[in-house]
Design an enzyme around this catalytic site. Structure first.
Site, mmCIF file in Angstrom:
data_model
loop_
_atom_site.group_PDB
_atom_site.id
_atom_site.type_symbol
_atom_site.label_atom_id
_atom_site.label_comp_id
_atom_site.label_asym_id
_atom_site.label_seq_id
_atom_site.Cartn_x
_atom_site.Cartn_y
_atom_site.Cartn_z
ATOM 1 N N HIS A 97 8.487 33.821 15.662
ATOM 2 C CA HIS A 97 8.839 34.638 15.550
ATOM 3 C C HIS A 97 10.711 35.086 15.417
ATOM 4 O O HIS A 97 11.616 36.057 15.062
ATOM 5 C CB HIS A 97 8.527 34.767 17.833
ATOM 6 C CG HIS A 97 9.322 36.213 17.833
ATOM 7 N ND1 HIS A 97 8.404 36.585 17.748
ATOM 8 C CD2 HIS A 97 10.144 36.109 18.594
ATOM 9 C CE1 HIS A 97 8.462 38.595 18.266
ATOM 10 N NE2 HIS A 97 9.053 37.853 19.018
ATOM 11 N N SER B 263 6.301 43.996 18.018
ATOM 12 C CA SER B 263 5.407 43.515 18.263
ATOM 13 C C SER B 263 5.495 43.080 19.496
ATOM 14 O O SER B 263 6.464 42.143 19.846
ATOM 15 C CB SER B 263 4.931 42.842 18.046
ATOM 16 O OG SER B 263 5.481 41.423 17.184
ATOM 17 N N HIS B 264 4.467 43.138 20.332
ATOM 18 C CA HIS B 264 4.407 42.540 21.975
ATOM 19 C C HIS B 264 2.997 42.465 22.285
ATOM 20 O O HIS B 264 1.971 42.274 23.481
ATOM 21 C CB HIS B 264 4.812 43.308 23.265
ATOM 22 C CG HIS B 264 5.942 42.030 23.316
ATOM 23 N ND1 HIS B 264 6.301 42.054 25.419
ATOM 24 C CD2 HIS B 264 6.567 40.781 23.426
ATOM 25 C CE1 HIS B 264 7.164 41.126 25.259
ATOM 26 N NE2 HIS B 264 7.371 40.778 24.460
ATOM 27 N N SER C 152 13.624 36.147 30.896
ATOM 28 C CA SER C 152 13.976 37.058 31.433
ATOM 29 C C SER C 152 14.142 38.851 30.594
ATOM 30 O O SER C 152 15.085 38.380 29.841
ATOM 31 C CB SER C 152 14.477 36.696 32.907
ATOM 32 O OG SER C 152 14.382 35.428 33.786
ATOM 33 N N GLN C 153 13.965 39.574 31.651
ATOM 34 C CA GLN C 153 14.494 40.602 30.906
ATOM 35 C C GLN C 153 15.405 41.617 31.314
ATOM 36 O O GLN C 153 16.193 41.338 32.496
ATOM 37 C CB GLN C 153 12.615 41.638 31.083
ATOM 38 C CG GLN C 153 11.845 41.236 30.637
ATOM 39 C CD GLN C 153 11.253 41.590 28.841
ATOM 40 O OE1 GLN C 153 11.538 41.989 28.465
ATOM 41 N NE2 GLN C 153 11.652 40.307 28.481
ATOM 42 N N GLY D 187 12.925 45.964 10.803
ATOM 43 C CA GLY D 187 11.385 45.697 10.976
ATOM 44 C C GLY D 187 11.269 44.169 12.009
ATOM 45 O O GLY D 187 11.993 43.660 12.867
#
Ligand SMILES: Nc1ncnc2c1ncn2[C@@H]1O[C@H](COP(=O)(O)OP(=O)(O)O)[C@@H](O)[C@H]1O
Ligand SMILES: [Mg+2]
Lengths: 79, 230, 734, 79
Positions: C50, C95-96, C314-315, C531
């Site tokens: 990733h 992507s998620h 954490s976001q 991308g």
């Protein structure tokens, strides 16, 4: 100490969430569910150690913010 | 007309409101921050749409308790004009300036759609530039627009012509299918008894230019200017 | 359990971290010693597929990334293009997928949050969100739940932050049964002289952490996104991150406010692999070191270890390098917005990421090799062989074209997506001038006459049948959609979703799609500026269809010239641009009518695409065209009926087809075609212009009445078609 | 009989609502609130009269619909 607050919709206030849950339960094959009501459950961690004072304080919080008297009731449990 | 827009953390239609008011009044509104305890002396205060405080707990609940809103309530009590659009309407019901409450849409889903509204009362500071019973298209975008009030309050609202906008079909009928969100009496917007405070779910500020898909929102703001000039 | 940073690094531990033996050896070489546990964690996330792109890098490098409009291509948080007047559009898609399969609401919501941060971290105000979604087949027991949760999550986040979600695409196919795809795109606007990059500089400058506190969310999220799925991983539950759009909104406003000053040296969002990847990227990008005191990191939970802090996902967090002495001024802004602000370290000249915790050094890694010596694989791949052409003679014509049209338009592949987009606020910011439902979404550049057109596209069934053509097609489809509203296509972002790259045939699909994309981008002068790659979309050995989702962005210099797919008035003349050869291979027709997925996809002539695109745009610019729609999924008749449905007006059409079987003419998916609706007084002029430009054009009929009529084939009321089109998804989700 | 279900967020799962409520309480002058967590409170009206069976049934409902096992815990009270 801990305060648990249960906020529920008043009688006579239509509860779309509860209705949707009841619907979904029936769709999943659970019968015998006559009514569903959804409310909120709020847990507070309080620094107060006196349960009477705590309750009075939380009562105040419910009135001022945590519930909307037009549509909601609340109840408080201190432990 | 001097106006101001009140901004809460996570208001997100504040800019749209500023653009609309600037375009229509020719002067840029002042911005009031939720923590301000004094507010400027203006003719109109607008509470914009958005998700103040994330709409956590209840839509508009936390915003309604902010310091600036105390001052806004005083402004209203002095007879100052006050509008709440979408989240602003939710805040106004939470303060008690307008009766009732706005609950989760009956579909339980956020809904973004052009709403067809009927102008039920055009004898107000907010609708005098519309014709009575005029059908207008105003974009709606909300999760909690389901207006609730008990029978007694609904009766008073109807008797006193405080229901200003209703969701209707293209024949002007307040049908269930036309009722976007399950509101009692298809209510989309109401006014207080004194006639200086109005709340509505749809967004007139999003329909002020042709390219936005319509201009039915213009007359809403023009009405306010008319009422100040008369 | 007490935490021990100096545990013995066993082979098992290395493996648990998803690192190969070679990779492990490289770590020892870089450090000159055994890694600590924290270091092992850091290496494992940095070198995960990733974050490191180790399987894809080699091939991504072949894509064209430069052009007149490109200000920043791949390598930054998002791509940046010039849109004139000193302004820039900044965009990216990401992507998620895995998180959304495990917890659809939060997975999709945090996907939106993450891509927003990639864009505003560069100084842009986000102005539009898009979403490209792939779900399993409709009959799969999980599809409904996943669709419902994903859409709610995207709306829940985007609506709250106040960025309009203006479009996207949605597919259903059994290959996604165990691996849905949730790709989110954000487009933002900035002034070119106010663009912020991530490379850190200035020895001694403070490194500041802002945003939400750090919890134990999503630890190993990045490695999870790099591993194949098994039934078991559905139980990997506590690693889900929960998004807080409210905090994100405050973070956007606070960062943009800070960016309007001159206090920032560099800024970077904390995305996958959180504090680790953000700090390594910033430090290595600037060739400097960071000295962090982890005790200063704002923490949400008690007893967090350095390992957890460095790997937490954490976001709603950002890392900022400030100019020296500006801490107090910057903090004021974050205080105003009620966000955490902590100086957690300084820039050093050591070139190392040095972490201390409770007085002890827990990691000390040279950042350059950590970032750049990450493994790069030339994985074995086989050049994919396109499927054989499908012979039209083997495809039955429908008994009744009325029924066939209704069946097609009422299928899950072609039905209206309004159930989805009505849950998105597509109009907040009041600059959306083309809503979902058309070819491309269009948002005005606030306060100007300009507008951006945006479209996301990919036909995985084409990519599966022939990766090279499929890759080309995805790019071309965005090009057409953008041209169809009158905008000039400028650049693309991509989100490349594939199966397990360790399988040569999957790797071959990947390489094939890139070959096709490359060709298309070159000919169309339509470079890739940003991308994302998502591999290992595979469950129990079954991969998804190759899905290189493309997000295209175009510019309309004069937004008042924009057209939609909706004819404006009765009497308009309907014309078809481009040749119809009746290609039914890999079409929706054979899928819906015969339940087959066979044949090669339609061929693409890139020069022709360019010519037709340019012709359509120039005619729209001259205001000679009243409405325009490209022909894609489902073929000619679907495109025509979509135009009729949007306008509510009928059409009276006649197909002058002598060359191919009628059903192939009607439903064939030949490329390079547009339908235009033209005022009667402009019809002759348009024909002449087409002739001059050497563009094939033919008259199909006129806009009239309330019925959609094709002589001898179809006669249906527009209302009826609309009802059928609108029904499938709302019924399915009811 | 009645079933009351309390759905709460698992430990360690971020609770943005709770955080915002805590903030608002502090802003309103309520101090001494260390932590706030918000959950759901669902009331079911059941036709079942056997409390053991009711509990088992409701347990099943919680697993299948009423709670999200990825991020939530639940507890059930029957009366
Ligand atoms: N997930 C989604 N979110 C928002 N809009 C969507 C979504 N899926 C499809 N749409 C919208 O539906 C319309 C039709 O989509 P699609 O058939 O993919 O268009 P096209 O064939 O022109 O690429 C487009 O306007 C698109 O933006
Ligand atoms: Mg199209």
């Amino acid at each position: 100490m801990k305060a648990r607050i249960y906020v529920t919709l008043k009688n006579g206030v239509l509860d779309p969430q509860g209705k949707a849950i009841q619907h979904a339960l029936v769709a999943l094959g659970f019968d015998g569910v006559d009514d569903v009501r959804q409310g909120k459950f709020i847990e507070l961690e309080l620094r107060e150690t006196d349960s009477v004072k705590a309750k009075a304080n939380v009562e105040e919080m419910c009135k001022k913010l945590l519930s909307n008297p037009v549509i909601e009731n609340y109840s408080i449990h201190i432990e | 007309m001097k106006s101001a827009v009140l901004m809460f953390p996570a208001s997100n239609c504040d800019r749209d409101m500023v653009v609309a008011l600037t375009k229509i009044t020719g002067t840029k509104p002042e911005i009031i921050w939720h923590n301000d305890s004094t507010i400027p002396d203006v003719d109109l205060i607008a509470l914009p749409g958005g998700f103040s405080f994330g709409d956590y707990l209840r839509a508009g609940a936390m915003a309604a308790r902010s310091p600036a809103v105390k001052a806004v309530i005083e402004h209203a009590n002095r007879g100052g004009k006050l509008i709440g659009i979408c989240n602003g309407f939710q805040v106004l019901t939470e303060t008690g300036l307008l009766p009732g409450a706005l609950m989760r849409n009956a579909s339980l889903k956020f809904i973004c759609k052009d709403a067809l509204l009927k102008v039920e009362n055009n004898q107000t500071s907010f609708t005098n530039a519309y014709a009575k019973d005029q059908l207008i298209t105003v974009p709606a975008a909300h999760h909690d627009g389901n207006y609730f009030a008990d029978e007694k309050v609904l009766g008073q609202l109807e008797d006193n012509d405080q229901v200003i906008f209703r969701y209707v079909d293209d024949q002007g009928r307040a049908t269930d299918t036309a009722n976007l969100n399950g509101s009692r009496h298809n209510i989309a917007g109401i006014m207080n008894r004194q006639g200086n405070v109005l709340g509505m779910m749809p967004h007139p500020e999003r329909h002020i230019e042709d390219v936005q898909g319509g201009t039915d929102g213009l007359a809403f703001f023009e009405s306010i200017i008319n009422s100040l000039n008369s | 359990m007490t935490w021990n940073n100096n545990v013995e690094i066993t082979g098992a531990l290395v493996k648990e971290h998803g690192l190969s033996d070679d990779e492990s050896a490289l770590i020892y070489e870089i450090l000159g010693r055994a890694p600590t546990l924290t270091e092992l964690g850091i290496f494992s996330v940095m070198w995960s597929e990733h974050c490191s792109y180790k399987s894809s890098k080699l091939h991504l490098k072949t894509l064209p990334t430069t052009g007149d409009h490109v200000i920043h291509g791949p390598g930054e948080n998002a791509g940046v293009i010039d849109i004139g007047d000193g302004q820039a559009a900044i965009f990216k898609m990401e992507s998620h997928n895995h998180p959304s399969y495990i917890e659809p609401y939060q997975g999709a919501a945090t996907g939106v949050g993450g891509i927003l941060r990639d864009v505003f971290t560069m100084g842009a105000r986000p102005v539009a969100n898009m979403n490209a979604l792939r779900f399993g087949e409709a009959s799969h027991p999980k599809t409904r739940h996943l669709l419902s949760g994903v859409v709610e999550g995207i709306g829940g986040y985007g609506n709250c932050v106040g960025v309009p979600t203006v479009g996207g695409e949605t597919n259903f196919h059994s290959s996604y049964n165990g691996n849905i795809l949730v790709n989110a795109m954000t487009v933002g606007l900035a002034d070119q002289d106010k663009i912020f990059l991530s490379a850190a500089s200035g020895i001694g400058n403070p490194v500041v952490y802002v945003g939400s506190k750090t919890g134990r969310d999503g630890i190993h999220g990045a490695t999870m996104a790099s591993a194949e799925f098994t039934e078991e991983s559905e139980d990997k539950r506590p690693t889900v991150q929960v998004g807080d759009p409210f905090t994100e909104k405050l973070l956007i406003e606070a960062c943009l406010e800070l960016m309007s000053t001159d206090m920032i040296v560099a800024i970077q969002d904390m995305g996958a692999a959180g504090l680790t990847s953000s700090s390594v990227e910033m430090a290595s990008g600037g060739g400097v070191g960071f000295d962090f005191n982890l005790d200063m990191v704002p923490q949400r939970e008690e007893g967090m270890t350095p390992y957890e802090m460095m790997l937490s996902e954490s976001q709603e967090r950002m890392l900022i390098i400030l100019k020296p002495g500006r801490e107090a001024d910057a903090k004021k802004i974050f205080d105003k917005w009620d966000l955490d602000f902590a100086v957690i370290g300084i820039i050093t000249d050591t070139g190392k990421l040095t972490l201390s915790f409770k007085g002890e050094i827990v990691a000390d890694i040279p950042t350059q090799p950590l970032a750049d010596n990450s493994p790069e694989y030339d994985r074995p791949w086989v050049q994919p062989v396109p499927k054989d052409e499908l012979l039209t003679s083997g495809v039955a014509a429908p008994d009744d074209y009325n029924e066939a049209l209704l069946k097609m338009i009422g299928s899950e592949h072609l039905c209206s997506r309004s159930w989805i987009w009505q849950q998105y606020d597509s109009q907040v910011m009041a600059d959306t001038i083309q809503m979902p439902g058309g070819d491309a979404a269009v948002v005005r550049v606030h306060g100007t006459d300009k507008a951006l057109a945006i479209s996301t596209d990919c036909s995985p069934r084409y990519c599966f049948a022939d990766p090279v053509t499929g890759g080309m097609h995805a790019v071309v489809e965005t090009y057409r959609n953008i041209s169809a509203v009158g905008a000039e296509p400028l650049a693309i972002t991509d989100c490349l979703n594939f199966g397990n790259p360790e399988r040569p045939e999957i790797m071959g699909q990947f390489v094939g799609c890139i070959q096709g994309m490359k060709k298309a981008c070159e000919v169309l002068e339509y470079p890739v500026v940003s991308g994302n790659v998502s591999l290992y979309n595979e469950t129990n050995g079954t991969g998804i269809h190759p899905t290189p989702a493309i997000g295209g962005v175009g510019l309309l210099k004069d937004s008042s010239k924009m057209v939609t797919i909706s004819p404006q008035a009765e009497g308009e003349v309907i014309m078809l641009i481009g040749e119809t050869k009746g290609h039914l291979g890999a079409s929706i027709y054979i899928d819906v009518m015969e339940g087959r997925e066979e044949g090669a996809p339609p061929a693409i002539d890139l020069e022709l695409e360019k010519k037709h695109g340019e012709f359509v745009r120039s005619q729209i610019d001259k205001s000679n065209i009243a409405a325009c729609h490209d022909v894609s999924d489902g073929g000619l008749i679907i495109a025509l009926s979509e135009m009729a449905m949007t306008s509510g007006l009928g059409m009276n059409l006649r197909f002058n087809n002598q060359k191919v079987p009628m059903h192939a003419y009607v439903f064939g998916e030949d490329q390079g075609r547009y339908i235009i609706s033209v005022k009667p007084e402009n019809a002759d002029m348009l024909k002449a212009a087409a002739k001059d430009a050497n563009v094939v054009i033919e008259n199909l009929g006129t806009v009239t009445g309330k019925n959609f009529i094709v002589a001898g084939l179809v006669d249906l009321s527009v209302e009826k078609i609309k009802e059928c089109h609108g029904k499938w998804m709302s019924d399915y989700m009811a």
